[in-house]
Every structure is written in structure tokens, then in C-alpha cells.
Design a protein around this motif. Structure first.
Motif, PDB file in Angstrom:
ATOM      1  N   LEU A 102      15.825  -6.561 -41.572  1.00  0.00           N
ATOM      2  CA  LEU A 102      14.786  -7.376 -40.940  1.00  0.00           C
ATOM      3  C   LEU A 102      15.062  -8.859 -41.161  1.00  0.00           C
ATOM      4  O   LEU A 102      14.987  -9.656 -40.216  1.00  0.00           O
ATOM      5  CB  LEU A 102      13.401  -7.008 -41.479  1.00  0.00           C
ATOM      6  N   GLU A 142      13.949  -7.398 -33.828  1.00  0.00           N
ATOM      7  CA  GLU A 142      12.994  -7.623 -34.919  1.00  0.00           C
ATOM      8  C   GLU A 142      11.920  -6.542 -34.936  1.00  0.00           C
ATOM      9  O   GLU A 142      11.552  -6.051 -36.011  1.00  0.00           O
ATOM     10  CB  GLU A 142      12.327  -8.995 -34.787  1.00  0.00           C
ATOM     11  N   ARG A 146      11.365  -4.105 -38.076  1.00  0.00           N
ATOM     12  CA  ARG A 146      10.043  -4.089 -38.712  1.00  0.00           C
ATOM     13  C   ARG A 146       9.486  -2.659 -38.714  1.00  0.00           C
ATOM     14  O   ARG A 146       8.902  -2.198 -39.700  1.00  0.00           O
ATOM     15  CB  ARG A 146       9.097  -5.039 -37.965  1.00  0.00           C
ATOM     16  N   GLU A 150       8.185  -0.248 -41.734  1.00  0.00           N
ATOM     17  CA  GLU A 150       6.842   0.358 -41.705  1.00  0.00           C
ATOM     18  C   GLU A 150       6.929   1.866 -41.927  1.00  0.00           C
ATOM     19  O   GLU A 150       6.134   2.427 -42.688  1.00  0.00           O
ATOM     20  CB  GLU A 150       6.167   0.090 -40.363  1.00  0.00           C
TER      21      GLU A 150
END
Length: 175
Positions: A102, A142, A146, A150
Motif C-alpha cells: 500500500l 491503491e 487497501r 482490510e
């Protein structure tokens, strides 16, 4: 000097823009190599889904580098083949890799923002338009990086590592 050499010296790319594009090629090459290193680590940890995910990321980053290479050469300028420096090979765990991925994507987005800003100041609207594709791509890169993080955090890591591996692998299938 022959005609071909003279034609290759004529380009609308300004030296400062060319330098930034060549630097970004090096960033893309490094990113590709880093993702390949992450892939190898994942495979060594029996995380085949993540290994495949990062291998595909490595391929994409190389494609991004080659797209810049072709842009430069088609403009009649000199693309400089990048060197890849020392890479991380040992990672603490999968989460640290996901965080690093990331961070890498955010840095690449920032680079393309700087290139775009510079192109606009230099009134090189053609290159700014070319770079727009990368900005659109980076939004997706991105978002995906991300999402991987998560998934890892939501599945409580150690107890669900193989489920995490499968979920991250499936992200590439959905594209």
C-alpha cells in the motif's frame, strides 16, 4: 551523422519531463522487482494465492514501465533502461508485506501527481494526457492494496491465514 540519428535527436519532450519519465521507469522497475520478491516470500510460506497475486502485480508494474518506455521512444527521445537496486527478501509477516504494498502504491501515485503538475507547468499537455492513464490506474492500485490489508485485518490474521490467502488471490480474478 545519418538521417535516422538526426531524427532521433528531435523531440518535443522537454529534458526535464524526459528525466522525470525515466526516473518513473526506474520506480516501476523497482516496484516490479519488489512485488516479485514479495511473491517469492509468499510462495515460500505456502501462501500460493498471495504468491500468485504479487506475481501478477510484478507483471503489471513491468507493463507500466514498458508503457513509459514506448512513450519515450515513440517521441524520439532516449529511454534509459533502469537498474534495480537491493531488494527486501525477508519479510516479518504477510501483514508487513501488505502495508509495504500500500505504501508503495501511494508513493507511485504521488510521483505521477508530481509529473502531471510538472507537465502542466512545462505546457507539455501531451505527456500530461499520457500520465492521466497512470493516475486512473493508481486509483485502482491503491484501492486494491487497501482492500488486501482490510481483508487481512478483518479476518484476524493467524487463525484465518489460508482464508486470507484465498481472498487476496481472488481479488485479481475479479479484475
Amino acid at each position: 551523422m545519418n538521417t535516422t540519428s538526426i531524427l532521433r535527436q528531435k523531440t518535443s519532450l522537454q529534458e526535464s519531463v524526459l528525466e522525470m519519465l525515466n526516473q518513473q521507469m526506474a520506480v516501476e522497475a523497482h516496484s516490479s522487482a519488489l512485488y516479485l520478491s514479495m511473491s517469492a516470500w509468499c510462495y515460500s510460506q505456502t501462501l500460493r494465492g498471495c504468491g500468485e497475486f504479487f506475481r501478477k502485480q510484478a507483471d503489471e508494474e513491468r507493463e507500466h514501465m514498458m508503457k513509459i518506455f514506448h512513450y519515450i521512444t515513440h517521441a524520439g527521445a532516449l529511454a534509459i533502461s533502469p537498474e534495480v537496486g537491493k531488494l527486501e527478501r525477508n519479510f516479518a509477516d504477510l501483514r508487513s508485506i501488505l502495508v509495504m504494498a500500500l505504501d508503495q502504491e501511494i508513493q507511485i501515485t504521488e510521483n505521477f501527481n508530481k509529473i502531471t503538475e510538472h507537465c502542466q507547468k512545462a505546457r507539455d499537455y501531451q505527456t500530461a494526457r499520457f500520465v492521466q492513464w497512470y493516475l486512473d490506474e493508481q486509483y485502482e492500485e491503491e484501492r486494491q492494496a487497501r482492500r488486501c490489508l482490510e481483508i487481512f485485518d478483518q479476518m484476524n490474521a493467524k487463525d484465518a491465514i489460508f482464508d486470507i490467502d484465498r481472498e487476496i488471490h481472488d481479488l485479481k480474478k475479479k479484475e
